[in-house]
Design a protein around this motif. Structure first.
Motif, PDB file in Angstrom:
ATOM      1  N   ALA A  24     130.365  18.917   1.024  1.00  8.84           N
ATOM      2  CA  ALA A  24     131.049  18.768   2.318  1.00  8.84           C
ATOM      3  C   ALA A  24     131.495  17.324   2.522  1.00  8.84           C
ATOM      4  CB  ALA A  24     130.139  19.207   3.460  1.00  8.84           C
ATOM      5  N   VAL A  25     130.641  16.366   2.183  1.00 13.53           N
ATOM      6  CA  VAL A  25     130.997  14.950   2.333  1.00 13.53           C
ATOM      7  C   VAL A  25     132.102  14.587   1.351  1.00 13.53           C
ATOM      8  CG1 VAL A  25     130.141  12.589   2.057  1.00 13.53           C
ATOM      9  CG2 VAL A  25     128.782  14.276   3.308  1.00 13.53           C
ATOM     10  N   SER A  26     132.021  15.101   0.142  1.00  7.88           N
ATOM     11  CA  SER A  26     133.075  14.867  -0.844  1.00  7.88           C
ATOM     12  C   SER A  26     134.416  15.406  -0.342  1.00  7.88           C
ATOM     13  CB  SER A  26     132.693  15.533  -2.168  1.00  7.88           C
ATOM     14  OG  SER A  26     133.679  15.331  -3.131  1.00  7.88           O
ATOM     15  N   ASN A  27     134.392  16.584   0.271  1.00 13.56           N
ATOM     16  CA  ASN A  27     135.619  17.159   0.843  1.00 13.56           C
ATOM     17  C   ASN A  27     136.158  16.295   1.973  1.00 13.56           C
ATOM     18  OD1 ASN A  27     135.368  19.286  -0.944  1.00 13.56           O
ATOM     19  ND2 ASN A  27     134.561  20.706   0.578  1.00 13.56           N
ATOM     20  N   LEU A  28     135.262  15.757   2.814  1.00 13.09           N
ATOM     21  CA  LEU A  28     135.691  14.876   3.900  1.00 13.09           C
ATOM     22  C   LEU A  28     136.355  13.615   3.353  1.00 13.09           C
ATOM     23  CD1 LEU A  28     132.965  14.804   6.700  1.00 13.09           C
ATOM     24  CD2 LEU A  28     135.392  15.305   6.956  1.00 13.09           C
ATOM     25  N   ILE A  29     135.799  13.070   2.291  1.00 18.23           N
ATOM     26  CA  ILE A  29     136.387  11.874   1.684  1.00 18.23           C
ATOM     27  C   ILE A  29     137.784  12.194   1.172  1.00 18.23           C
ATOM     28  CG2 ILE A  29     136.214  10.285  -0.283  1.00 18.23           C
ATOM     29  CD1 ILE A  29     133.147  10.345   0.154  1.00 18.23           C
ATOM     30  N   SER A  30     137.947  13.367   0.585  1.00 16.60           N
ATOM     31  CA  SER A  30     139.247  13.727   0.002  1.00 16.60           C
ATOM     32  C   SER A  30     140.348  13.874   1.048  1.00 16.60           C
ATOM     33  CB  SER A  30     139.131  15.004  -0.836  1.00 16.60           C
ATOM     34  OG  SER A  30     138.980  16.134  -0.007  1.00 16.60           O
ATOM     35  N   GLY A  35     138.397  11.741   5.902  1.00 16.02           N
ATOM     36  CA  GLY A  35     137.532  11.929   7.051  1.00 16.02           C
ATOM     37  C   GLY A  35     138.107  12.767   8.174  1.00 16.02           C
ATOM     38  N   ARG A  36     139.268  13.386   7.959  1.00 12.60           N
ATOM     39  CA  ARG A  36     139.892  14.197   9.010  1.00 12.60           C
ATOM     40  C   ARG A  36     139.306  15.612   8.974  1.00 12.60           C
ATOM     41  NH1 ARG A  36     144.101  12.056   6.290  1.00 12.60           N
ATOM     42  NH2 ARG A  36     144.791  14.120   5.695  1.00 12.60           N
ATOM     43  N   ILE A  37     138.345  15.865   9.834  1.00  9.43           N
ATOM     44  CA  ILE A  37     137.654  17.158   9.837  1.00  9.43           C
ATOM     45  C   ILE A  37     138.616  18.311  10.048  1.00  9.43           C
ATOM     46  CG2 ILE A  37     137.048  17.020  12.287  1.00  9.43           C
ATOM     47  CD1 ILE A  37     134.874  18.622   9.563  1.00  9.43           C
ATOM     48  N   GLY A  38     139.654  18.121  10.867  1.00  8.92           N
ATOM     49  CA  GLY A  38     140.618  19.190  11.126  1.00  8.92           C
ATOM     50  C   GLY A  38     141.305  19.684   9.874  1.00  8.92           C
ATOM     51  N   GLU A  86     134.733   9.905  17.487  1.00  5.79           N
ATOM     52  CA  GLU A  86     136.173   9.943  17.768  1.00  5.79           C
ATOM     53  C   GLU A  86     136.741  11.335  17.551  1.00  5.79           C
ATOM     54  OE1 GLU A  86     138.229   6.907  15.604  1.00  5.79           O
ATOM     55  OE2 GLU A  86     136.977   5.321  16.444  1.00  5.79           O
ATOM     56  N   GLN A  87     136.338  11.984  16.457  1.00  5.48           N
ATOM     57  CA  GLN A  87     136.827  13.329  16.170  1.00  5.48           C
ATOM     58  C   GLN A  87     135.939  14.410  16.764  1.00  5.48           C
ATOM     59  OE1 GLN A  87     138.797  14.048  12.262  1.00  5.48           O
ATOM     60  NE2 GLN A  87     137.560  12.264  11.675  1.00  5.48           N
ATOM     61  N   GLY A  88     134.747  14.023  17.203  1.00  7.25           N
ATOM     62  CA  GLY A  88     133.854  14.970  17.856  1.00  7.25           C
ATOM     63  C   GLY A  88     133.173  15.950  16.925  1.00  7.25           C
ATOM     64  N   PHE A  89     132.652  15.451  15.807  1.00  4.01           N
ATOM     65  CA  PHE A  89     131.895  16.331  14.923  1.00  4.01           C
ATOM     66  C   PHE A  89     130.706  15.593  14.336  1.00  4.01           C
ATOM     67  CE2 PHE A  89     134.426  14.299  11.610  1.00  4.01           C
ATOM     68  CZ  PHE A  89     133.567  14.259  10.530  1.00  4.01           C
ATOM     69  N   ALA A  90     129.747  16.382  13.861  1.00  4.54           N
ATOM     70  CA  ALA A  90     128.577  15.844  13.176  1.00  4.54           C
ATOM     71  C   ALA A  90     128.317  16.702  11.946  1.00  4.54           C
ATOM     72  CB  ALA A  90     127.355  15.882  14.090  1.00  4.54           C
ATOM     73  N   ARG A  91     127.738  16.081  10.926  1.00  2.03           N
ATOM     74  CA  ARG A  91     127.313  16.816   9.739  1.00  2.03           C
ATOM     75  C   ARG A  91     125.798  16.694   9.651  1.00  2.03           C
ATOM     76  NH1 ARG A  91     128.239  20.895   5.940  1.00  2.03           N
ATOM     77  NH2 ARG A  91     126.335  20.757   4.756  1.00  2.03           N
ATOM     78  N   THR A  92     125.118  17.827   9.650  1.00  2.00           N
ATOM     79  CA  THR A  92     123.687  17.855   9.401  1.00  2.00           C
ATOM     80  C   THR A  92     123.495  18.325   7.967  1.00  2.00           C
ATOM     81  OG1 THR A  92     123.362  20.155  10.091  1.00  2.00           O
ATOM     82  CG2 THR A  92     123.250  18.448  11.825  1.00  2.00           C
TER      83      THR A  92
END
Length: 152
Positions: free
Chosen positions: A62-68, A71-74, A129-135
């Motif tokens: 999931a973090v790798s995908n965010l980096i790709s 960091g835009r969760i949308g 800023e984007q309103g999300f968290a990763r647990t």
């Protein structure tokens, strides 16, 4: 050798002050820390720990995908595939000093109901800023923070 499982792989994530605003986790730093945690857990070769190792692997992906996607969760979300929403939330440290979230969840795939009080798994990353968290277990969209004014 006896392993204190509660501390294996999670010690590097301690310090909710990093999550509460003094210094936000850098996604690349988090990815490195997840890699190290997975390596440590795999080296222990504890058969019953495999489900937890798998959670760390999913978090790493999931973090790798965010980096790709910078960091835009949308960019990672598909229509109809929204993470659960956590409202009236706050960060706290559990009995092992690990940062976690507590709040009222809606839309959780395993915990039915609306506005159900929960404590999340280990908190890895927050983007206010984007309103999300990763647990460790999943992404959460963040609603209003506990103790803050929520305008309609």
């Amino acid at each position: 050798m006896t392993t204190d499982w509660r501390k294996v792989g999670t010690g590097r994530f301690k310090g909710s002050e990093r999550l509460a605003g003094s210094r936000k986790w850098n996604l690349r730093e988090l990815l490195v820390n997840l890699e190290e945690a997975i390596h440590e857990l795999e080296a222990e070769r504890i058969e019953w720990a495999e489900p937890s190792i798998e959670k760390f692997r999913r978090a790493r992906q999931a973090v790798s995908n965010l980096i790709s996607v910078d960091g835009r969760i949308g960019s990672l979300l598909h229509e109809g595939d929204q993470p659960p929403r956590l409202s009236d939330w706050s960060i706290f440290e559990d009995e092992y000093d690990n940062p976690r979230l507590k709040g009222l969840v809606s839309g959780h795939p395993l915990l039915t109901g609306t506005g159900r009080p929960i404590y999340t798994s280990l908190l890895l990353y927050v983007d206010l800023e984007q309103g999300f968290a990763r647990t460790l277990s999943r992404f959460y969209m963040l609603g209003g923070q506990s103790g803050k004014r929520h305008d309609a």
